[in-house]
Design a protein around this motif. Structure first.
Motif, short mmCIF file in Angstrom:
data_model
loop_
_atom_site.label_atom_id
_atom_site.label_comp_id
_atom_site.label_asym_id
_atom_site.label_seq_id
_atom_site.Cartn_x
_atom_site.Cartn_y
_atom_site.Cartn_z
N VAL A 197 0.84 -1.19 0.00
CA VAL A 197 0.00 0.00 0.00
C VAL A 197 0.88 1.24 0.00
CG1 VAL A 197 -1.98 -1.09 1.14
CG2 VAL A 197 -0.24 0.02 2.52
N THR A 198 0.36 2.30 -0.59
CA THR A 198 1.07 3.58 -0.62
C THR A 198 0.81 4.33 0.68
OG1 THR A 198 -0.82 4.78 -1.54
CG2 THR A 198 0.72 3.76 -3.12
N ASP A 199 1.45 5.49 0.81
CA ASP A 199 1.20 6.36 1.96
C ASP A 199 -0.27 6.74 2.09
OD1 ASP A 199 3.65 6.76 3.36
OD2 ASP A 199 4.36 8.04 1.75
N CYS A 200 -0.97 6.82 0.96
CA CYS A 200 -2.39 7.21 1.00
C CYS A 200 -3.33 6.01 1.15
CB CYS A 200 -2.82 7.96 -0.22
SG CYS A 200 -1.67 8.75 -1.23
N GLY A 201 -2.78 4.80 1.20
CA GLY A 201 -3.61 3.62 1.39
C GLY A 201 -4.03 2.91 0.12
N GLU A 202 -3.50 3.33 -1.03
CA GLU A 202 -3.84 2.66 -2.28
C GLU A 202 -3.10 1.33 -2.38
OE1 GLU A 202 -3.12 3.04 -7.08
OE2 GLU A 202 -2.47 4.67 -5.79
N ILE A 203 -3.83 0.28 -2.66
CA ILE A 203 -3.22 -1.03 -2.86
C ILE A 203 -2.50 -1.02 -4.21
CG2 ILE A 203 -3.64 -3.51 -3.16
CD1 ILE A 203 -6.15 -3.12 -1.38
N ARG A 204 -1.20 -1.37 -4.20
CA ARG A 204 -0.38 -1.36 -5.42
C ARG A 204 -0.07 -2.76 -5.94
NH1 ARG A 204 0.51 1.31 -8.85
NH2 ARG A 204 2.75 1.36 -8.92
N TRP B 163 -9.26 -12.53 11.27
CA TRP B 163 -8.12 -11.82 11.85
C TRP B 163 -6.84 -12.29 11.16
CZ3 TRP B 163 -7.98 -7.69 14.86
CH2 TRP B 163 -9.14 -7.35 15.56
N LEU B 164 -6.01 -11.33 10.84
CA LEU B 164 -4.70 -11.61 10.26
C LEU B 164 -3.61 -11.08 11.18
CD1 LEU B 164 -5.33 -10.32 6.61
CD2 LEU B 164 -5.55 -12.67 7.46
N SER B 165 -2.50 -11.79 11.23
CA SER B 165 -1.28 -11.27 11.85
C SER B 165 -0.49 -10.64 10.72
CB SER B 165 -0.49 -12.41 12.50
OG SER B 165 0.71 -11.90 13.03
N VAL B 166 -0.14 -9.37 10.89
CA VAL B 166 0.47 -8.61 9.80
C VAL B 166 1.85 -8.09 10.20
CG1 VAL B 166 0.19 -6.63 8.26
CG2 VAL B 166 -1.82 -7.90 9.03
N SER B 167 2.82 -8.33 9.34
CA SER B 167 4.15 -7.74 9.47
C SER B 167 4.31 -6.74 8.34
CB SER B 167 5.24 -8.80 9.34
OG SER B 167 5.13 -9.75 10.37
N THR B 168 5.10 -5.72 8.59
CA THR B 168 5.29 -4.67 7.59
C THR B 168 6.76 -4.47 7.30
OG1 THR B 168 3.31 -3.52 8.37
CG2 THR B 168 4.87 -2.23 7.06
N ILE B 169 7.06 -4.33 6.03
CA ILE B 169 8.39 -3.92 5.58
C ILE B 169 8.18 -2.61 4.82
CG2 ILE B 169 10.35 -4.47 4.09
CD1 ILE B 169 9.46 -7.46 4.38
N ASP C 160 11.61 3.48 -2.54
CA ASP C 160 12.08 3.42 -3.92
C ASP C 160 12.92 4.67 -4.17
OD1 ASP C 160 12.39 3.60 -6.72
OD2 ASP C 160 10.51 2.51 -7.05
N ARG C 161 14.21 4.49 -4.20
CA ARG C 161 15.12 5.64 -4.37
C ARG C 161 14.97 6.29 -5.74
NH1 ARG C 161 18.62 2.07 -1.30
NH2 ARG C 161 18.86 2.96 0.76
N ARG C 162 14.54 5.52 -6.70
CA ARG C 162 14.38 6.06 -8.05
C ARG C 162 13.21 7.04 -8.12
NH1 ARG C 162 11.41 4.69 -12.33
NH2 ARG C 162 10.62 2.85 -11.30
N THR C 163 12.07 6.66 -7.51
CA THR C 163 10.87 7.51 -7.58
C THR C 163 10.68 8.37 -6.34
OG1 THR C 163 9.44 5.84 -6.58
CG2 THR C 163 9.68 5.79 -8.99
N GLY C 164 11.37 7.99 -5.24
CA GLY C 164 11.18 8.70 -3.98
C GLY C 164 9.95 8.27 -3.22
N ARG C 165 9.21 7.30 -3.76
CA ARG C 165 7.98 6.84 -3.10
C ARG C 165 8.29 5.81 -2.03
NH1 ARG C 165 4.02 5.94 -8.14
NH2 ARG C 165 5.48 4.27 -8.45
N ARG C 166 7.38 5.72 -1.09
CA ARG C 166 7.47 4.74 -0.02
C ARG C 166 6.27 3.82 -0.14
NH1 ARG C 166 7.31 7.00 6.09
NH2 ARG C 166 5.35 7.86 5.35
N LEU C 167 6.54 2.51 -0.08
CA LEU C 167 5.48 1.50 -0.08
C LEU C 167 5.56 0.71 1.22
CD1 LEU C 167 5.55 -0.13 -3.64
CD2 LEU C 167 3.78 1.36 -2.69
N PHE C 168 4.42 0.36 1.73
CA PHE C 168 4.34 -0.50 2.91
C PHE C 168 3.98 -1.90 2.44
CE2 PHE C 168 3.56 3.80 4.26
CZ PHE C 168 4.37 3.92 5.37
#
Length: 124
Positions: free
Chosen positions: A20-27, A98-104, A108-116
């Motif tokens: 997901v993006t910072d705004c919550g969009e599933i990518r 219920w899900l157990s969720v881990s996040t990484i 992306d250094r090329r675009t500057g975007r952050r994905l969760f």
């Protein structure tokens, strides 16, 4: 690593994985997520995670409105490892699980975007 390479890598895990993006969009949405939750990638990519999954944390708060997601963003901003959390979602059949969720956090250094990157498995 390019987003496309990340998405291809996530196809290799047995855990349900989506990004997901910072705004919550599933990518991205892998096959294990399709099997666990019943939704195809075509149905999920581009949608907002809270709306698509009716995602709630342990305090029954929409995930991106606060709660667990807020803590993950603070950790990401300060450079610490994000905490794991439990998340209740709605499957295609209408069941809530219920899900157990881990996040990484993927920067992306090329675009500057952050994905969760979310790795999840059923804990019911």
């Amino acid at each position: 690593m390019l987003e496309s390479e990340l998405f291809a890598l996530l196809e290799q895990t047995a855990d349900a994985a989506y990004t997901v993006t910072d705004c919550g969009e599933i990518r991205s949405w892998n096959r294990a997520a399709e099997q666990l939750l019943g939704y195809t990638a075509a149905e999920m990519v581009g949608r907002h995670v809270d709306e698509a999954l009716e995602a709630r944390d342990a305090l029954n708060t929409p995930v991106l409105a606060g709660g667990a997601e807020s803590r993950i963003r603070k950790c990401s901003d300060s450079g610490c490892a994000p905490p794991n959390f439990d998340l209740q979602v709605c499957t295609r059949s209408g069941a809530r699980i219920w899900l157990s969720v881990s996040t990484i956090v993927h920067h992306d250094r090329r675009t500057g975007r952050r994905l969760f990157v979310r790795l999840a498995h059923d804990i019911d």
